[in-house]
Each structure stands twice: as structure tokens, then as C-alpha cells.
Design an enzyme around this catalytic site. Structure first.
Site, PDB file in Angstrom:
ATOM      1  N   GLU A 179       0.798  -1.227   0.000  1.00 23.23           N
ATOM      2  CA  GLU A 179       0.000   0.000   0.000  1.00 23.23           C
ATOM      3  C   GLU A 179       0.839   1.290   0.000  1.00 23.23           C
ATOM      4  O   GLU A 179       0.606   2.190   0.806  1.00 23.23           O
ATOM      5  CB  GLU A 179      -0.969  -0.002   1.195  1.00 23.23           C
ATOM      6  CG  GLU A 179      -1.899  -1.206   1.178  1.00 23.23           C
ATOM      7  CD  GLU A 179      -2.761  -1.350   2.432  1.00 23.23           C
ATOM      8  OE1 GLU A 179      -2.721  -0.464   3.298  1.00 23.23           O
ATOM      9  OE2 GLU A 179      -3.460  -2.366   2.535  1.00 23.23           O
ATOM     10  N   ASN A 221       1.983  -5.273  -3.068  1.00 21.45           N
ATOM     11  CA  ASN A 221       0.598  -5.623  -2.744  1.00 21.45           C
ATOM     12  C   ASN A 221      -0.214  -4.365  -2.439  1.00 21.45           C
ATOM     13  O   ASN A 221       0.250  -3.483  -1.708  1.00 21.45           O
ATOM     14  CB  ASN A 221       0.635  -6.522  -1.491  1.00 21.45           C
ATOM     15  CG  ASN A 221      -0.691  -7.151  -1.140  1.00 21.45           C
ATOM     16  OD1 ASN A 221      -1.330  -7.776  -1.987  1.00 21.45           O
ATOM     17  ND2 ASN A 221      -1.118  -6.990   0.104  1.00 21.45           N
ATOM     18  N   HIS A 257     -10.414  -6.274  -1.899  1.00 26.39           N
ATOM     19  CA  HIS A 257     -11.444  -5.935  -0.896  1.00 26.39           C
ATOM     20  C   HIS A 257     -12.600  -5.256  -1.640  1.00 26.39           C
ATOM     21  O   HIS A 257     -12.561  -4.058  -1.908  1.00 26.39           O
ATOM     22  CB  HIS A 257     -10.864  -5.002   0.172  1.00 26.39           C
ATOM     23  CG  HIS A 257      -9.815  -5.654   1.015  1.00 26.39           C
ATOM     24  ND1 HIS A 257     -10.098  -6.701   1.874  1.00 26.39           N
ATOM     25  CD2 HIS A 257      -8.488  -5.416   1.137  1.00 26.39           C
ATOM     26  CE1 HIS A 257      -8.980  -7.087   2.484  1.00 26.39           C
ATOM     27  NE2 HIS A 257      -7.996  -6.322   2.053  1.00 26.39           N
ATOM     28  N   GLU A 285      -6.220 -10.774  -0.750  1.00 28.14           N
ATOM     29  CA  GLU A 285      -6.986 -10.482   0.478  1.00 28.14           C
ATOM     30  C   GLU A 285      -8.478 -10.361   0.154  1.00 28.14           C
ATOM     31  O   GLU A 285      -9.156  -9.441   0.644  1.00 28.14           O
ATOM     32  CB  GLU A 285      -6.510  -9.162   1.103  1.00 28.14           C
ATOM     33  CG  GLU A 285      -5.029  -9.096   1.390  1.00 28.14           C
ATOM     34  CD  GLU A 285      -4.599  -7.799   2.078  1.00 28.14           C
ATOM     35  OE1 GLU A 285      -5.463  -7.046   2.572  1.00 28.14           O
ATOM     36  OE2 GLU A 285      -3.384  -7.545   2.110  1.00 28.14           O
TER      37      GLU A 285
END
Ligand code: G3I
Length: 382
Positions: A179, A221, A257, A285
């Protein structure tokens, strides 16, 4: 649960035993020779997600909480039987492994690795460089620190070398940097960015991780890469720049997400354009939240919402299955009772984001994953 009728053909590296698969494999390194009685190989149902995914060369993963492994029987059984890859949800984060400067506490992360070995699962290491869940001695907010720039650089280098070496040979994929960009496609102004005076820390982090374990697959990621837009474009440009500098980056993780309140993203195009750079890609995720009742956080307000969720889950898995470069698909946990979603998205309340309900019973969302995997068997991957 609707029964899934499967004509199981030969499953490589596995033997079908009365509806159970027994994993063939050599004894793990360090196993006691001859005299000691070997423990029986793990078994799992032939229609489990992991058995179905094995037939198409995909690893299906989950994030786990080591406090529940071994203490919650049903949770432990599902984690072992259904998944062929494991990510510690929090146990490998910096605040967990070095809360006190210079004192490592690897126990919980080691426990996850031991569980994975016992159950013939691979490990996604999460995560080495992030601005959240940092130890208090380093930073309480990810953007400020009492350490000097040189100290920040030195502690990050030490952290990466110590952690990657500790798990050397045990971690399949590392989320090296997590991130680093915001939703406007701007590099986040973290303590890392500030210490380096730019995004140079990203290249250094990958180089250090590669030196510490040359065989691990190294990933960048992030979330919202599923959508085409300024953020996904910025990460794409960053990855190309790393490749131009010959930085050892091997993959990009799409967190996944998702929420039914937004349209379904153009995930396929984004997976494809990153894969076209010669990279592996992975869904790392995944969860699909929907609006729920504030007094019952995993009960959808709209009784039709689960059908939308099933569609999102199915399409997300299919997007991965279509691409040979997509090597793993990881939901962020599996039981609604243990998801981060209801505690985080409260206005409006969202929840019911995972594939098992609060009692750890499989939902329709589980079944669509089973079906997508079963139908993918034999279909070509681009
Ligand atoms: O361990 C403490 C406990 O001692 C304390 O009593 C309790 C009270 O708040 O907090 C516990 O820590 C919590 C931790 O999860 C472990 O449960 C933190 O408050 C909580 O903030 C933390 O949330 C995690 C979150 O990352 C933090 O940013 C979630 O579990 C975890 O699922 C989530 O995972 C992230 C990925 O790493 C990166 N991508 C986004 C994803 C979702 O936010």
C-alpha cells in the site's frame, strides 16, 4: 449445502481415498529417521477448495489468526482442509514481531508456518514494509517518527534482513511493500518516503529481501488495483520503473477488498496488463462486503445481496483462473465472525464479507468458488 457432483480424475501428487485426498510427499526436512513412527499424511475432502484448485494448478489460500488455530476446532479443521496456502493476517507484521526494539517475538508467526508445513500448505508472508501496524518505538501513525532519516533506513534494512532470513525457505511469496500509493495515485508520505526523500525505499526493500532469500517470490501488494484508474496506473508505472532498474520484483498482489455498493471492477484487464509485464499476479486479500444491519453486522439489509456477493466472488476467482500468471487466490479469512470488515466499515455498516457464516457454516459464496474451480478443470489458462 447444495451437493457438488464431481467426476474426479487422477489428481497429481494426491491419492483419492474414500472421498478424502491424501497428500503424497517426502518427509519434511528435519524429520526423525526410521525408528520414530511417522505422523500420517494430512487428508482433506475431494470436493474441498484446495483439492479442486490443485487440479487446475492454483493455490487457494486464506488469512489466519494463530490464536484460533488449535484452540477453535472447527476453525482449525476448515483452515487445514480447504486451503493450500496460508497468510498470517497480523502475525508477521512489524508491531507483532518487534514490539520492543531489538527483541523479536516470532512465536505466533512460527506457529502459522508450522501449521502450514503440517498441512502441506505454502505461506504468503505479509508484510515487510507498510505504514500501519508499526511498533510504537518506530512510529505511532506511519508518517512521523522520532528516529533520524539514517536510523529509519538502517532499521528498515535490519528488519527486512532479519525477518526474511528467519523465514528463509518457509515463505513462498512475500508482500515486500504494501500500500505505498493512495487512491489518488500519489505515493503515500510515510516515514519511508520521507527518510528516502521519495519512493527509492521500494527498490531497496526488494533488493534486500532478494538478498535475504533469493528463492522467495517478491510481491508489491495493494488495494483498488482491481479498478482501472489513477492508482492502478501509478502502480503500473512504478512496477515498470522497478523492472527498468532490474529490481527483483516478481509479482503484484491485488488485495480484492470488494463491496457490492460499487460496480464490479475491470479486474481481468488489470490482471492482464500486469501479467503482460512478465509478472506473477495473485488475489491476496479477497472479501466481498455488503450493507448489513448495525444490530446484526453480518446480516445483509437487502435479502438479495448474497446473490450479488456470489457473483463478485465467482467473477473474481474466474478472472484469476483464466490467467496462468495468477498463481494464488486468497480470501482474507473465512468466517464472518472473525473478519476485519464489520469493525472497519460502520457508516454504513457493512459485513457478511466472507465465505463461511458466523457459525463457520459454508455460505453460497463458498459454493460458487467450488463450482468455479470444478468448471475450470480442463479449461485452458491464457
Ligand atoms: O492485538 C490487539 C489486542 O491486544 C487489543 O486488545 C485489540 C483492541 O483494539 O486490538 C488488537 O489489535 C488489532 C489487530 O487487528 C489484531 O486483531 C488492531 O486493533 C486492529 O487494528 C488490527 O486490524 C487489522 C488491520 O489490518 C490493521 O490495519 C486487521 O485484523 C487485518 O485484517 C487488516 O489487514 C489489512 C492488511 O494487512 C492489508 N490490507 C488491508 C487489510 C484490511 O485492513
Amino acid at each position: 449445502m447444495r451437493p457438488l457432483r464431481l467426476a474426479l480424475s487422477v489428481v497429481s501428487a494426491a491419492v483419492v481415498l474414500g472421498g478424502q485426498l491424501t497428500l503424497a510427499g517426502s518427509a519434511p526436512a528435519g524429520a526423525t529417521p526410521s525408528a520414530a513412527k511417522p505422523s500420517p499424511p494430512p487428508t482433506y475432502p475431494a470436493d474441498s477448495l484446495r483439492a479442486l484448485a490443485a487440479r487446475v494448478g492454483l493455490r487457494i489460500g486464506t488469512a489466519v489468526n494463530p490464536d484460533l488455530l488449535g484452540t477453535n476446532e472447527k476453525y482449525t479443521q476448515i483452515a487445514a482442509e480447504q486451503f493450500s496456502s496460508i497468510t498470517p493476517e497480523n502475525a508477521m507484521k512489524w508491531a507483532e514481531v518487534e514490539a520492543v526494539r531489538g527483541t523479536y517475538t516470532w512465536e505466533k508467526a512460527d506457529q502459522v508456518v508450522a501449521f502450514a508445513k503440517k498441512n502441506k500448505q505454502l505461506v504468503r508472508g505479509h508484510t515487510l514494509v507498510w505504514h500501519n501496524q508499526l511498533p510504537a518505538w518506530l512510529s505511532s501513525d506511519g508518517t512521523t517518527t522520532t528516529l533520524s532519516n539514517d536510523e529509519v533506513k538502517a532499521v528498515l534494512k535490519k528488519h527486512i534482513f532479519d525477518q526474511v532470513r528467519h523465514f528463509k525457505g518457509d515463505v513462498w511469496q512475500w508482500d515486500v511493500v504494501n500500500e505505498a500509493f493512495d487512491d489518488n495515485g500519489q505515493p503515500r508520505q510515510t516515514i519511508w518516503y520521507k527518510a528516502w526523500g521519495g519512493t527509492g525505499y521500494i527498490a531497496d526493500a526488494f533488493r534486500w529481501a532478494h538478498q535475504a532469500d533469493p528463492k522467495a517470490l517478491l510481491f508489491y501488494n495493494d488495494y483498488n488495483l482491481e479498478f482501472t484508474g489513477v492508482k492502478s496506473d501509478a502502480v503500473y508505472a512504478m512496477v515498470r520503473s522497478l523492472q527498468a532498474q532490474r529490481v527483483p520484483i516478481h509479482g503484484v498482489g491485488f488485495q480484492g477488498h470488494l463491496s457490492t455498493q460499487y460496480g464490479y471492477p475491470d479486474l481481468t484487464n488489470n490482471l492482464e496488463r500486469f501479467a503482460a509485464l512478465g509478472l506473477k499476479v495473485a488475489l491476496t486479500e479477497v472479501d466481498v462486503r455488503t450493507q448489513t444491519r448495525p444490530d446484526a453486522v453480518n446480516e445483509p439489509v437487502n435479502p438479495l445481496a448474497p446473490y450479488a456477493q456470489e457473483s463478485y466472488w465467482s467473477r473474481t476467482l474466474q478472472a484469476c483462473l483464466a490467467l496462468r500468471a495468477c498463481i494464488s487466490f486468497t480470501p482474507w479469512g473465512f468466517g464472518d465472525a472473525y473478519s476485519w470488515v464489520p469493525g472497519w466499515f460502520t457508516d454504513p455498516q457493512e459485513g457478511a464479507a466472507l465465505i463461511y457464516d458466523e457459525q463457520l457454516n459454508p455460505k453460497g459464496q463458498y459454493e460458487v468458488l467450488q463450482q468455479a474451480l470444478a468448471l475450470a478443470s480442463g479449461a485452458p489458462r491464457r
